[in-house]
Design an enzyme around this catalytic site. Structure first.
Site, PDB file in Angstrom:
ATOM      1  N   HIS A  94       9.571  18.766 -13.556  1.00  0.00           N
ATOM      2  CA  HIS A  94       8.256  18.710 -14.199  1.00  0.00           C
ATOM      3  C   HIS A  94       7.279  17.853 -13.403  1.00  0.00           C
ATOM      4  O   HIS A  94       6.068  17.951 -13.600  1.00  0.00           O
ATOM      5  CB  HIS A  94       8.368  18.230 -15.650  1.00  0.00           C
ATOM      6  CG  HIS A  94       8.597  16.765 -15.836  1.00  0.00           C
ATOM      7  ND1 HIS A  94       9.802  16.231 -16.248  1.00  0.00           N
ATOM      8  CD2 HIS A  94       7.767  15.702 -15.696  1.00  0.00           C
ATOM      9  CE1 HIS A  94       9.689  14.925 -16.356  1.00  0.00           C
ATOM     10  NE2 HIS A  94       8.469  14.573 -16.027  1.00  0.00           N
ATOM     11  N   ASP A 125      15.712  20.109 -15.130  1.00  0.00           N
ATOM     12  CA  ASP A 125      14.549  19.273 -14.829  1.00  0.00           C
ATOM     13  C   ASP A 125      14.767  18.425 -13.581  1.00  0.00           C
ATOM     14  O   ASP A 125      14.465  17.232 -13.556  1.00  0.00           O
ATOM     15  CB  ASP A 125      14.176  18.384 -16.014  1.00  0.00           C
ATOM     16  CG  ASP A 125      12.713  17.929 -15.941  1.00  0.00           C
ATOM     17  OD1 ASP A 125      12.031  18.272 -14.955  1.00  0.00           O
ATOM     18  OD2 ASP A 125      12.267  17.214 -16.851  1.00  0.00           O
ATOM     19  N   SER A 208       8.769   9.197 -14.122  1.00  0.00           N
ATOM     20  CA  SER A 208       9.657  10.341 -13.943  1.00  0.00           C
ATOM     21  C   SER A 208      10.011  10.557 -12.483  1.00  0.00           C
ATOM     22  O   SER A 208       9.144  10.524 -11.606  1.00  0.00           O
ATOM     23  CB  SER A 208       9.005  11.614 -14.471  1.00  0.00           C
ATOM     24  OG  SER A 208       9.315  11.811 -15.819  1.00  0.00           O
TER      25      SER A 208
END
Length: 356
Positions: A94, A125, A208
């Site tokens: 993402h 992911d 992230s």
């Protein structure tokens, strides 16, 4: 508490659902009380462990932070971890989104470097990118294994929250083995992720793809999700974050680097695309089949578009998230049953799960 999580890499919110229980903890005793009462505890004895712990923090940060990079994908910022000395960097799918080219700022580069996408695997992911030019002194991180993760151990989260590069936060491993589902809106992958590491270390937008590190200097996870609670103003639920375990990162990244794609996901699949349907009370009532993969497990079981899957084995599947979680708990090749509604009539069929 009904909490929803957001992706930590981009600024948009990808909602996921988690049920949490709040527990009140008893008060802690005062570690200085015996000294104040004239007991044998000395100030030197009290501060020595603190100094030792601080030294360990600083050593880990010095060793690992140079392996954590800032990554710009289009207009979004995230983080990445240097995987090897060939210039491969692992991050979240993402974070890379639909981009193919990225700007990477490493600890040893004064100017951003260019990197290209090797492969993105939204189902877990995770993604791998590769620097076009490997700068001198690029330092790969050391990735640990699942046996190195224990509830209560101190961890550090390293990354670029809100664009603040080389930031470090501290917490503990709060739990292991969590299953979380990431929404598919606003750039989310829609993935259901298993065996996630829950941590109290702050996970904010931009973290992230960074590193969750133990005090041995080994990366034990890739921070991916931060939690939000609709009942809290601003939505943030501090102290609840999630990281993809390092063992899964090594498995996926190793396959991508070795063959340019994921060849063995280990994730069970039905071979359908689905959407959630609701009943007359607007409550989730099942996962409606939108498309069926030709020759896939669902097709062989006799399912077709328009059927509404309500149960996989003994697990109710009232929504697409619940179906994804039920599949995440099984392995490719597993034999089970699928219960579904067709034109108001219930059916149950045996199915052998495939691989995602």
């Amino acid at each position: 508490m009904d909490a929803s999580r957001i992706r930590a890499g981009r600024r948009g919110a990808a909602a996921v659902v988690l049920l949490c229980a709040a527990v009140l903890l008893p008060g802690c005793s005062d570690p200085l009380s015996s000294a104040r009462k004239g007991g044998p505890t000395s100030q030197a004895a009290l501060t020595l462990p603190e100094v030792d712990l601080q030294d360990r923090y600083q050593k880990v940060i010095k060793d690992v932070l140079p392996s954590v990079v800032q990554l710009r994908a289009g207009q979004s910022l995230g983080s990445g971890v240097v995987y090897d000395d060939g210039g491969h960097i692992v991050t979240n799918a993402h974070v890379v989104g639909a981009e193919k080219t990225f700007e990477v700022t490493t600890a040893s580069s004064e100017e951003p470097l260019t990197a290209k996408l090797v492969y993105s695997y939204p189902e877990q992911d995770l993604a791998v990118i590769k620097l076009e030019r490997v700068p001198q002194g690029l330092r790969p991180a050391v990735f640990g294994g699942s046996d190195e993760v224990e509830v209560g151990q101190i961890v550090l989260a390293m990354g670029s929250p809100l664009g603040l590069s080389s930031s470090v936060t501290q917490g503990i491993v709060s739990a292991t083995g969590r299953t979380v589902s990431e929404g598919g809106e606003e750039g989310g992958t829609g993935a259901t992720l298993t065996d996630m590491v829950q941590t109290s270390a702050a996970i904010n937008p931009g973290n992230s793809g960074g590193a969750l590190v133990n005090l041995d200097g080994r990366v034990i996870g890739i921070p991916t999700l931060g939690a939000t609670d609709p009942g809290i103003q601003g939505g943030a639920a501090p102290g609840i974050g999630f990281a993809i375990p390092a063992s899964m990162v090594r498995t996926v990244a190793g396959q991508i680097i070795g063959s340019g794609k994921v060849t063995d996901s280990g994730r069970a699949a039905l071979g359908v695309t689905v959407r959630t349907v609701v009943d007359d009370g607007l409550r989730p009532a099942g996962a409606a089949v939108v498309t069926v993969e030709a020759g896939g497990p669902a097709a062989k079981a006799g399912l077709r578009a328009g059927d509404v899957i309500t149960r996989l084995g003994d697990t109710p599947t009232g929504s697409t998230t619940e179906l994804a979680q039920a599949l995440a708990a099984k392995e490719p090749g597993a034999r089970t049953t699928v219960t579904y509604q067709r034109s108001g009539t219930g059916h149950t069929a045996p199915v052998t799960l495939g691989e995602q």
